[in-house]
Design a protein around this motif. Structure first.
Motif, PDB file in Angstrom:
ATOM      1  N   LYS A 104     -31.933   0.444 -81.103  1.00 36.05           N
ATOM      2  CA  LYS A 104     -31.989  -1.009 -81.026  1.00 36.05           C
ATOM      3  C   LYS A 104     -30.822  -1.530 -81.865  1.00 36.05           C
ATOM      4  O   LYS A 104     -30.532  -0.990 -82.943  1.00 36.05           O
ATOM      5  CB  LYS A 104     -33.313  -1.540 -81.579  1.00 36.05           C
TER       6      LYS A 104
ATOM      7  N   GLU B  79     -34.683   1.070 -90.276  1.00 37.71           N
ATOM      8  CA  GLU B  79     -33.433   0.372 -89.971  1.00 37.71           C
ATOM      9  C   GLU B  79     -32.299   0.876 -90.862  1.00 37.71           C
ATOM     10  O   GLU B  79     -32.538   1.353 -91.969  1.00 37.71           O
ATOM     11  CB  GLU B  79     -33.617  -1.130 -90.194  1.00 37.71           C
TER      12      GLU B  79
ATOM     13  N   HIS C 137     -28.134  -2.270 -87.681  1.00 42.02           N
ATOM     14  CA  HIS C 137     -27.574  -3.597 -87.933  1.00 42.02           C
ATOM     15  C   HIS C 137     -26.076  -3.419 -88.075  1.00 42.02           C
ATOM     16  O   HIS C 137     -25.625  -2.597 -88.881  1.00 42.02           O
ATOM     17  CB  HIS C 137     -28.145  -4.190 -89.229  1.00 42.02           C
TER      18      HIS C 137
ATOM     19  N   THR D 197     -34.379   3.733 -86.010  1.00 41.92           N
ATOM     20  CA  THR D 197     -34.360   3.357 -84.603  1.00 41.92           C
ATOM     21  C   THR D 197     -33.573   2.070 -84.358  1.00 41.92           C
ATOM     22  O   THR D 197     -33.280   1.749 -83.211  1.00 41.92           O
ATOM     23  CB  THR D 197     -35.799   3.167 -84.080  1.00 41.92           C
ATOM     24  N   THR D 198     -33.260   1.353 -85.435  1.00 43.47           N
ATOM     25  CA  THR D 198     -32.546   0.079 -85.330  1.00 43.47           C
ATOM     26  C   THR D 198     -31.314   0.112 -86.219  1.00 43.47           C
ATOM     27  O   THR D 198     -31.408   0.480 -87.396  1.00 43.47           O
ATOM     28  CB  THR D 198     -33.446  -1.094 -85.759  1.00 43.47           C
TER      29      THR D 198
END
Length: 181
Positions: free
Chosen positions: A149, A2, A126, A123-124
């Protein structure tokens, strides 16, 4: 893996006398945004500061016709706002912090952000910062189109347009499949 994207939380966008400010509502997210950023730094997660950098004399840049001069290169207006500034300064030499100068709404447009994320196996993403319905939104759309994501931290985003802010939060969830927490 992340990453945290901190988008445009600068003096011009947040300070009471900023050139294109969210004002008090932008200031109200400071403690949550700083706490989340500090958490990512302490956990040695990748943190990207994606910050507008403009030249008001650039006659080709469309924002110069849409908005007053803001985040002008080399000015106080472009500095990180409040407690985010010293947090960045204390940690900027760490390998997990990265500063991107951006010219467009999206942190992906014309930058190496996608490459930096992929080389780290991220892959993610925020998302935090301002404005929810402009730069955060356009970054989210590009992240979606690139297959990331998306997690939007509702207490860490804001806009000078409340209706646009609420619309963008719905759009993140209902159209981009983002998790809004």
């Amino acid at each position: 893996m992340e990453a945290l994207l901190s988008i445009d939380y600068t003096y011009d966008f947040v300070a009471t006398d900023g050139n294109l400010t969210t004002g008090e509502i932008g200031q109200n997210i400071e403690s949550d945004l700083v706490a989340l950023t500090k958490d990512f730094i302490e956990r040695e997660q990748f943190v990207v500061f994606a910050i507008d950098g403009h030249d008001p004399n650039d006659s080709y840049h469309p924002e110069n016709k849409l908005f007053p001069a803001h985040n002008v290169l080399g000015t106080k207006g472009r500095e990180l706002y409040g407690k985010l500034a010293p947090l960045y300064e204390e940690n900027k030499e760490k390998e997990n912090l990265y500063w991107i100068d951006k010219r467009h709404y999206s942190a992906f447009s014309g930058t190496d952000l996608d490459i930096r994320l992929r080389e780290r196996g991220i892959t993610t993403v925020h998302l935090t910062g301002v404005c929810t319905d402009i730069c955060v939104l356009h970054t989210a759309v590009d992240a979606y189109n690139l297959g990331f994501k998306i997690i939007v931290h509702e207490k860490c985003v804001q806009s000078f347009d409340e209706e646009g802010h609420r619309w963008a939060l719905r759009h993140f969830k209902n159209t981009l499949g983002a998790e809004v927490i």
